[in-house]
Each structure stands twice: as C-alpha cells, then as structure tokens.
Design an enzyme around this catalytic site. Sequence first.
Site, PDB file in Angstrom:
ATOM      1  N   THR A  66      11.672  -7.084 -11.140  1.00 45.99           N
ATOM      2  CA  THR A  66      11.188  -8.436 -11.406  1.00 45.99           C
ATOM      3  C   THR A  66       9.977  -8.732 -10.531  1.00 45.99           C
ATOM      4  O   THR A  66      10.001  -8.472  -9.325  1.00 45.99           O
ATOM      5  CB  THR A  66      12.314  -9.454 -11.123  1.00 45.99           C
ATOM      6  N   GLY A 101       0.805  -1.212   0.000  1.00 45.44           N
ATOM      7  CA  GLY A 101       0.000   0.000   0.000  1.00 45.44           C
ATOM      8  C   GLY A 101       0.843   1.268   0.000  1.00 45.44           C
ATOM      9  O   GLY A 101       0.520   2.239  -0.691  1.00 45.44           O
ATOM     10  N   THR A 102       1.918   1.259   0.766  1.00 45.87           N
ATOM     11  CA  THR A 102       2.753   2.463   0.864  1.00 45.87           C
ATOM     12  C   THR A 102       3.317   2.831  -0.500  1.00 45.87           C
ATOM     13  O   THR A 102       3.262   3.993  -0.918  1.00 45.87           O
ATOM     14  CB  THR A 102       3.903   2.227   1.865  1.00 45.87           C
ATOM     15  N   GLN A 142      -7.642  -0.160   3.539  1.00 43.37           N
ATOM     16  CA  GLN A 142      -8.480  -0.784   4.572  1.00 43.37           C
ATOM     17  C   GLN A 142      -9.847  -1.188   4.020  1.00 43.37           C
ATOM     18  O   GLN A 142     -10.561  -1.965   4.654  1.00 43.37           O
ATOM     19  CB  GLN A 142      -8.679   0.172   5.758  1.00 43.37           C
ATOM     20  N   ASN A 164      -8.036   4.025   8.676  1.00 44.02           N
ATOM     21  CA  ASN A 164      -7.440   2.863   9.349  1.00 44.02           C
ATOM     22  C   ASN A 164      -7.493   2.949  10.866  1.00 44.02           C
ATOM     23  O   ASN A 164      -7.339   1.947  11.538  1.00 44.02           O
ATOM     24  CB  ASN A 164      -5.985   2.715   8.912  1.00 44.02           C
ATOM     25  N   CYS A 175       4.222   5.995  16.502  1.00 41.41           N
ATOM     26  CA  CYS A 175       5.073   6.184  17.661  1.00 41.41           C
ATOM     27  C   CYS A 175       6.426   6.617  17.098  1.00 41.41           C
ATOM     28  O   CYS A 175       7.067   5.867  16.384  1.00 41.41           O
ATOM     29  CB  CYS A 175       5.178   4.835  18.363  1.00 41.41           C
ATOM     30  N   HIS A 181      -1.591  -7.714   2.457  1.00 43.37           N
ATOM     31  CA  HIS A 181      -1.577  -8.286   3.817  1.00 43.37           C
ATOM     32  C   HIS A 181      -2.715  -7.787   4.698  1.00 43.37           C
ATOM     33  O   HIS A 181      -2.897  -8.273   5.809  1.00 43.37           O
ATOM     34  CB  HIS A 181      -0.213  -8.056   4.483  1.00 43.37           C
TER      35      HIS A 181
HETATM   36  N1  PLP Z   1      -2.914   3.046   3.877  1.00 46.93           N
HETATM   37  C1  PLP Z   1      -3.649   2.640   4.921  1.00 46.93           C
HETATM   38  C2  PLP Z   1      -5.005   3.228   5.139  1.00 46.93           C
HETATM   39  C3  PLP Z   1      -3.149   1.660   5.790  1.00 46.93           C
HETATM   40  O1  PLP Z   1      -3.889   1.257   6.828  1.00 46.93           O
HETATM   41  C4  PLP Z   1      -1.856   1.126   5.544  1.00 46.93           C
HETATM   42  C5  PLP Z   1      -1.261   0.157   6.486  1.00 46.93           C
HETATM   43  O2  PLP Z   1      -1.428   0.274   7.687  1.00 46.93           O
HETATM   44  C6  PLP Z   1      -1.138   1.570   4.414  1.00 46.93           C
HETATM   45  C7  PLP Z   1      -1.699   2.532   3.609  1.00 46.93           C
HETATM   46  C8  PLP Z   1       0.209   1.004   4.088  1.00 46.93           C
HETATM   47  O3  PLP Z   1       0.086  -0.251   3.496  1.00 46.93           O
HETATM   48  P1  PLP Z   1       1.322  -1.288   3.476  1.00 46.93           P
HETATM   49  O4  PLP Z   1       1.467  -1.816   4.859  1.00 46.93           O
HETATM   50  O5  PLP Z   1       0.920  -2.352   2.505  1.00 46.93           O
HETATM   51  O6  PLP Z   1       2.519  -0.536   3.007  1.00 46.93           O
END
Ligand code: PLP
Length: 391
Positions: free
Chosen positions: A243, A70-71, A185, A157, A334, A207
């Site tokens: 890859t 996600g990041t 989420q 989240n 944190c 995940h």
């Molecule tokens: N965006 C939201 C709303 C999330 O809750 C999270 C993870 O906590 C992320 C992005 C980041 O996703 P990832 O852990 O796959 O990098």
Amino acid sequence: MSTVYLDHAATTPMADVAVEAMTAQLRAVGNASSLHASGRRARRVVEESRESIAQALGCRPGEVIFTSGGTEADNLALKGLYWSRRAEDSGRHRILSTAVEHHAVLDPLHWLGEHEGATIAEVPVDASGRLDGDALRTLLAEEPASVGLVTAMWANNEVGTTQPLPDVVAAAEEHGVPVHTDAVQAVGSLPVDFAAAGVDTLALSSHKLGGPLGVGALLARRELLLTPLVHGGGQERDVRSGTLDVPAIAGFAAAVEEAVKHQAEEAERLRGLRRRLVDGVRREVPDAVLNGPPAEDEEGLPGIAHFSFPGCEGDSLLMLLDANGVECSTGSACAAGVPQPSHVLLAMGRDEEGARSSLRFSLGHPSTAADVDALVAALGPCVERARAARA
Ligand code: PLP
C-alpha cells in the site's frame, strides 16, 4: 550551546513545502488502490506526485516506482535487473561496479555473489575516487555476453566525487548492457535528468533532499524488465507491491520539486560555503588533507568536504567536535561499534591509517557561514586533543 549540524549527507531537515504537503495528507483517509471516492482522491495525490517528480527529473511518470528509500531502490534495480537478465540468458552472471559504491549497492552485489551465482568485478578508481573508464571498457570487452549490468553511482556520499556517467553509458551501450546509477546524493544537489543521462535505472531518496524519511523511488525505463523483490497487491507496475504511503509520497514530491527548482543557485551558495570551510580547516590544521574533489571543483557534490587529519582517530575527533556542539560524520560504516576504515578511501589508494583519520562535513539547505565558522573555531583545539589522546 547551540548545535551546528554538518551531516546533511546523512539526512537533512524537511523543507517547509514538504512538511506542508505531507501534513495536508495525514488526516485524510483512502488507500490509493481503493475504487471509491476516498481511494480515488488518494490515487490522485500519488499520480500528481509521480508527475511532478517525473517532470523535475526528466522521465515519464510511468517510469517512477515508489519505494521505501534509496536502499530499496538500489536493491530493486540490482537484483531485479540481474534476475530478469539471467532469466533471459543464464550466461549473464557478471556485474560490473565501482569500488566506491554505497553499501546499499555493495551489499546486494555481495549477496548476489554469495547466493545467486553472480560474479562481481570492481572497476578501480583514481586518487579522487573517479572510475577508470579504460578499465571499465576492458572489463566489458572481455566477455560482453556474460555481463548482466553495470552500476556506477552518480556522486559519492563520502567524498563527493562524481562519476563520468556519459562514458559509462556509452561503453555499456556498445554491448547492449543496462546501467544502474545510485543518484541518492546527486538529486537536488546536481542537475539530474534521467532521459538525458541515458541510464536504465536511477535510485533516489527523499530524506536526502528535504523530504520525509522512509520514501524514495527507482526511475526505471518503461520497457525494462525487473523481477520484483516484494510480492503482493501488484502496486507500482507489479514491481513493488505494498500500500502506497500517500502523505510521504506527497512530501517527497514537494521536496524534489523545490530542490530541483533551486538546485543551481543553491549549489552555487553551497560551493561558496565549501570553499570557506576548506580554507578555514586548512588555516587551523595546515596538514589536513582534503579528499575527493579539490577546493575549486565545480563538478563534485557542492556540499561535501572530506578531510583526513593525520595523527587523529576520526571517531575520537568526531566525538570531541560533538562535545563542542558540531555534528559531522566519519562517512564510513561502523560494524558492531568497531570503526572500519572507509572502503572508499582505501579504493582511492589511502592507507588504513589515513582512512581512519577522516571526517566528512556536509552542508545543506539550512547551512550558513556562521555554521562553517563555528566548526573552524572548534576544530583546532579538538584536533590537538585527538592527537594527544592518540599519542
Ligand atoms: N546511496 C547513497 C549514495 C547514500 O548516500 C544512501 C544513504 O546514505 C543510500 C544509498 C541509502 O538511502 P536510504 O537512506 O534512503 O536508504
């Protein structure tokens, strides 16, 4: 002592189908970019995975760009869109966002502001965490030609509140501004259809929905120009080189398919468990404050219940519950071991004290009524001890 895991919004166990799909690939050889038979076999797995994700989420297979999670998907959407829009018109320096985004959105925006001349405007939210549509429209109308993009998360989240995305999309469309949504989420927990949502890009993460760690995707409309962040072999429409991780992608696709297939009934089951949890917490700690959607809510994330416990330090309460076999989260970041009050709760109008006294309980596919009851049984004495420690 058995452990009760109530932190599924952080990460949730893999679904059996995902473990099977992934392990079936682990011993196979083949780079999905290689031309020989093993490479073509690997490519077939990737393309079938892409098709099944597209089918489950209402987009075209060519709109799925695999990422490391996600990041990365959020970073690619925000920086990729910002840069490509500015390359077309250097005046598009403004990005409109909400004050309650995840750090995977907030931090790249902050970085674009510091290093790339972006001006970030945060749309305020109400006490439940929902963005103010009028404020968004006003910000857009102020100087529409200067807006590069709008970003608004599908569901929060920390507290589970959903954003009014149809309003966001309608407002942005009036000015021809693209919209990104962080649906990390939401996918698997709520009905998510990319085409119907009308957004331009959407981030999801494996995940969080029963797939393996370290893989995710950005759904991006075909015609959209995204400046790549990673350069190399030209994989994924030349937008995300590297890859491809075939086993992870296979596990991810199996998890998406399974989660989306059972989404409606699972959401109903989790909403029932959430009501049980909210009732139990209120019984044990009558002055606990439920943050985000109300107990009977049908729109927010079904598995998240977020509370403030007056007189407690969230982190101490978390550790006390942990010592009693219940794992949960404060939901907020944190920094270097120093607990920070949640930016989400502050944006919702809570003071620092209220924001620091909070915990998030998040339910997932393995959660049961017994898990909820174990939390409720442990909570009262832990809150008493946390209050005594603070006093
Ligand atoms: N965006 C939201 C709303 C999330 O809750 C999270 C993870 O906590 C992320 C992005 C980041 O996703 P990832 O852990 O796959 O990098």
